[in-house]
Design a protein around this motif. Structure first.
Motif, mmCIF file in Angstrom:
data_model
loop_
_atom_site.group_PDB
_atom_site.id
_atom_site.type_symbol
_atom_site.label_atom_id
_atom_site.label_comp_id
_atom_site.label_asym_id
_atom_site.label_seq_id
_atom_site.Cartn_x
_atom_site.Cartn_y
_atom_site.Cartn_z
ATOM 1 N N SER A 65 18.131 -1.432 9.184
ATOM 2 C CA SER A 65 17.402 -2.698 9.306
ATOM 3 C C SER A 65 18.334 -3.834 9.704
ATOM 4 O O SER A 65 18.008 -4.659 10.564
ATOM 5 C CB SER A 65 16.699 -3.038 7.990
ATOM 6 O OG SER A 65 15.718 -2.072 7.656
ATOM 7 N N ILE A 66 19.505 -3.883 9.098
ATOM 8 C CA ILE A 66 20.476 -4.933 9.408
ATOM 9 C C ILE A 66 20.965 -4.802 10.845
ATOM 10 O O ILE A 66 21.061 -5.801 11.572
ATOM 11 C CB ILE A 66 21.654 -4.884 8.421
ATOM 12 C CG1 ILE A 66 21.189 -5.252 7.010
ATOM 13 C CG2 ILE A 66 22.780 -5.816 8.882
ATOM 14 C CD1 ILE A 66 22.246 -5.081 5.940
ATOM 15 N N LEU A 111 4.881 -5.618 11.110
ATOM 16 C CA LEU A 111 4.945 -5.837 12.556
ATOM 17 C C LEU A 111 3.850 -6.736 13.119
ATOM 18 O O LEU A 111 3.914 -7.102 14.297
ATOM 19 C CB LEU A 111 4.875 -4.484 13.288
ATOM 20 C CG LEU A 111 6.020 -3.503 13.037
ATOM 21 C CD1 LEU A 111 5.772 -2.217 13.817
ATOM 22 C CD2 LEU A 111 7.364 -4.112 13.417
ATOM 23 N N HIS A 112 2.865 -7.110 12.319
ATOM 24 C CA HIS A 112 1.700 -7.791 12.914
ATOM 25 C C HIS A 112 2.030 -9.155 13.521
ATOM 26 O O HIS A 112 1.290 -9.657 14.363
ATOM 27 C CB HIS A 112 0.567 -7.918 11.895
ATOM 28 C CG HIS A 112 0.716 -9.050 10.931
ATOM 29 N ND1 HIS A 112 1.445 -8.961 9.764
ATOM 30 C CD2 HIS A 112 0.228 -10.320 10.972
ATOM 31 C CE1 HIS A 112 1.398 -10.114 9.127
ATOM 32 N NE2 HIS A 112 0.672 -10.960 9.829
ATOM 33 N N GLN A 113 3.173 -9.758 13.144
ATOM 34 C CA GLN A 113 3.538 -11.065 13.700
ATOM 35 C C GLN A 113 4.518 -10.967 14.881
ATOM 36 O O GLN A 113 5.073 -11.987 15.300
ATOM 37 C CB GLN A 113 4.156 -11.944 12.612
ATOM 38 C CG GLN A 113 3.197 -12.299 11.475
ATOM 39 C CD GLN A 113 3.752 -13.394 10.584
ATOM 40 O OE1 GLN A 113 3.631 -14.583 10.879
ATOM 41 N NE2 GLN A 113 4.392 -13.002 9.487
ATOM 42 N N LEU A 114 4.695 -9.789 15.434
ATOM 43 C CA LEU A 114 5.687 -9.599 16.490
ATOM 44 C C LEU A 114 5.531 -10.581 17.647
ATOM 45 O O LEU A 114 6.517 -11.002 18.248
ATOM 46 C CB LEU A 114 5.604 -8.171 17.053
ATOM 47 C CG LEU A 114 6.326 -7.062 16.301
ATOM 48 C CD1 LEU A 114 6.123 -5.741 17.037
ATOM 49 C CD2 LEU A 114 7.807 -7.365 16.133
ATOM 50 N N ASP A 134 0.833 -1.196 0.000
ATOM 51 C CA ASP A 134 0.000 0.000 0.000
ATOM 52 C C ASP A 134 0.872 1.252 0.000
ATOM 53 O O ASP A 134 1.999 1.247 0.508
ATOM 54 C CB ASP A 134 -0.893 -0.008 1.248
ATOM 55 C CG ASP A 134 -2.052 0.955 1.129
ATOM 56 O OD1 ASP A 134 -3.156 0.511 0.758
ATOM 57 O OD2 ASP A 134 -1.868 2.154 1.408
ATOM 58 N N ALA A 135 0.342 2.325 -0.563
ATOM 59 C CA ALA A 135 1.089 3.584 -0.574
ATOM 60 C C ALA A 135 1.208 4.181 0.821
ATOM 61 O O ALA A 135 2.110 4.991 1.079
ATOM 62 C CB ALA A 135 0.409 4.576 -1.512
ATOM 63 N N HIS A 136 0.323 3.783 1.718
ATOM 64 C CA HIS A 136 0.319 4.358 3.059
ATOM 65 C C HIS A 136 1.381 3.678 3.936
ATOM 66 O O HIS A 136 1.319 2.480 4.197
ATOM 67 C CB HIS A 136 -1.059 4.189 3.694
ATOM 68 C CG HIS A 136 -1.304 5.095 4.863
ATOM 69 N ND1 HIS A 136 -0.794 4.840 6.116
ATOM 70 C CD2 HIS A 136 -1.990 6.261 4.962
ATOM 71 C CE1 HIS A 136 -1.173 5.806 6.942
ATOM 72 N NE2 HIS A 136 -1.890 6.688 6.256
ATOM 73 N N LEU A 137 2.347 4.459 4.394
ATOM 74 C CA LEU A 137 3.467 3.939 5.186
ATOM 75 C C LEU A 137 3.008 3.123 6.381
ATOM 76 O O LEU A 137 3.556 2.048 6.663
ATOM 77 C CB LEU A 137 4.336 5.108 5.666
ATOM 78 C CG LEU A 137 5.338 4.811 6.785
ATOM 79 C CD1 LEU A 137 6.406 3.833 6.309
ATOM 80 C CD2 LEU A 137 5.972 6.102 7.302
ATOM 81 N N TRP A 138 1.998 3.593 7.096
ATOM 82 C CA TRP A 138 1.641 2.969 8.359
ATOM 83 C C TRP A 138 0.863 1.671 8.166
ATOM 84 O O TRP A 138 0.874 0.807 9.059
ATOM 85 C CB TRP A 138 0.909 3.975 9.242
ATOM 86 C CG TRP A 138 1.826 5.110 9.558
ATOM 87 C CD1 TRP A 138 1.909 6.311 8.897
ATOM 88 C CD2 TRP A 138 2.859 5.130 10.543
ATOM 89 N NE1 TRP A 138 2.928 7.075 9.430
ATOM 90 C CE2 TRP A 138 3.517 6.383 10.441
ATOM 91 C CE3 TRP A 138 3.287 4.220 11.511
ATOM 92 C CZ2 TRP A 138 4.578 6.743 11.272
ATOM 93 C CZ3 TRP A 138 4.342 4.576 12.346
ATOM 94 C CH2 TRP A 138 4.975 5.812 12.219
ATOM 95 N N LYS A 157 13.021 0.789 10.272
ATOM 96 C CA LYS A 157 13.050 0.372 11.667
ATOM 97 C C LYS A 157 12.121 -0.820 11.887
ATOM 98 O O LYS A 157 12.456 -1.762 12.621
ATOM 99 C CB LYS A 157 12.621 1.532 12.557
ATOM 100 C CG LYS A 157 12.705 1.255 14.058
ATOM 101 C CD LYS A 157 14.117 1.328 14.570
ATOM 102 C CE LYS A 157 14.140 1.293 16.092
ATOM 103 N NZ LYS A 157 15.504 1.414 16.625
ATOM 104 N N ALA A 158 10.949 -0.796 11.252
ATOM 105 C CA ALA A 158 9.998 -1.896 11.394
ATOM 106 C C ALA A 158 10.581 -3.206 10.875
ATOM 107 O O ALA A 158 10.409 -4.265 11.489
ATOM 108 C CB ALA A 158 8.701 -1.570 10.647
ATOM 109 N N ILE A 159 11.263 -3.150 9.751
ATOM 110 C CA ILE A 159 11.888 -4.350 9.195
ATOM 111 C C ILE A 159 12.893 -4.925 10.193
ATOM 112 O O ILE A 159 12.888 -6.131 10.486
ATOM 113 C CB ILE A 159 12.571 -4.026 7.850
ATOM 114 C CG1 ILE A 159 11.518 -3.717 6.779
ATOM 115 C CG2 ILE A 159 13.464 -5.194 7.406
ATOM 116 C CD1 ILE A 159 12.095 -3.174 5.484
ATOM 117 N N GLY A 160 13.745 -4.079 10.711
ATOM 118 C CA GLY A 160 14.738 -4.546 11.667
ATOM 119 C C GLY A 160 14.115 -5.080 12.944
ATOM 120 O O GLY A 160 14.554 -6.108 13.489
#
Length: 202
Positions: A192-193, A129-132, A118-122, A160-163
């Motif tokens: 991220s790394i 992040l939904h599987q945190l 999606d174009a929306h960042l959030w 940051k979310a990826i990391g």
């Protein structure tokens, strides 16, 4: 906090106590009642703490957990798109959205893959992040797909979310995270790394 909405200045611990008192006797017997209560509070908010209370209401023991189904995803989507900041989004991602996707794997995974592009960042951050909280129930193919949707995003909150997602899963399967980072080192940002490998040194 970067927000156009004013604050009362109430901290998170105090808000949780307030929510416990406010919502202690509330009944949410139907999905409609749940949706009306959550969105009524969220849409009617004049201060950011009221948005936080709406998020806390999604966790209400007499309705919040029971009504986390695919039909309530639009509620969380509205809150995520409207709030568009980590204090609201991350809680909804890891609790409300995460639990409904876990309960409805096929439909939920399809929705998260769509959100990841999606174009929306959030919405993209939510998909990452939904599987945190999934631990051994993490769908690594879905995690990878959601991360791929933000490969080229230079925004701090996407990287940051990826990391963060990778670092959290590294607590369960560090070998998988190591392989993933090594395989995609050229695509992953240094941020991220660094976040993904924080606990994988040595």
């Amino acid at each position: 906090m970067k927000s156009a909405m004013p604050f009362h200045g109430v901290g998170a611990p105090a808000l949780r106590l307030i929510a416990r008192e406010l919502f202690g006797a509330i009944e949410l017997p139907t999905e409609r009642a749940y949706a009306d209560a959550v969105l009524g509070l969220f849409r009617g908010a004049t201060h950011r703490e009221e948005w936080t209370l709406a998020v806390l209401l999604t966790k209400h023991r007499r309705g919040g957990l029971r009504f986390r189904t695919m039909s309530t995803l639009p509620i969380y989507e509205e809150m995520i798109v409207t709030a568009a900041w980590w204090d609201i989004v991350d809680d909804l991602a890891s609790h409300a959205v995460g639990s409904l996707v876990l309960a409805s794997r096929a439909e939920g995974s399809t929705a998260m893959k769509k959100w990841s592009r999606d174009a929306h960042l959030w919405k993209r951050r939510t998909s990452i992040l939904h599987q945190l909280r999934y631990r051994t129930e993490t769908d690594t193919k879905l995690l990878e797909a959601c991360i791929e949707g933000s490969w080229s995003d230079r925004d701090f909150f996407a990287r940051k979310a990826i990391g963060w997602a990778l670092r959290q899963y590294a607590r369960t399967d560090p070998a998988w995270v190591r392989r993933f980072v090594e395989a995609h080192a050229e695509r992953l940002s240094p941020l991220s790394i660094r976040e993904a490998t924080r606990h994988l040194q040595g």
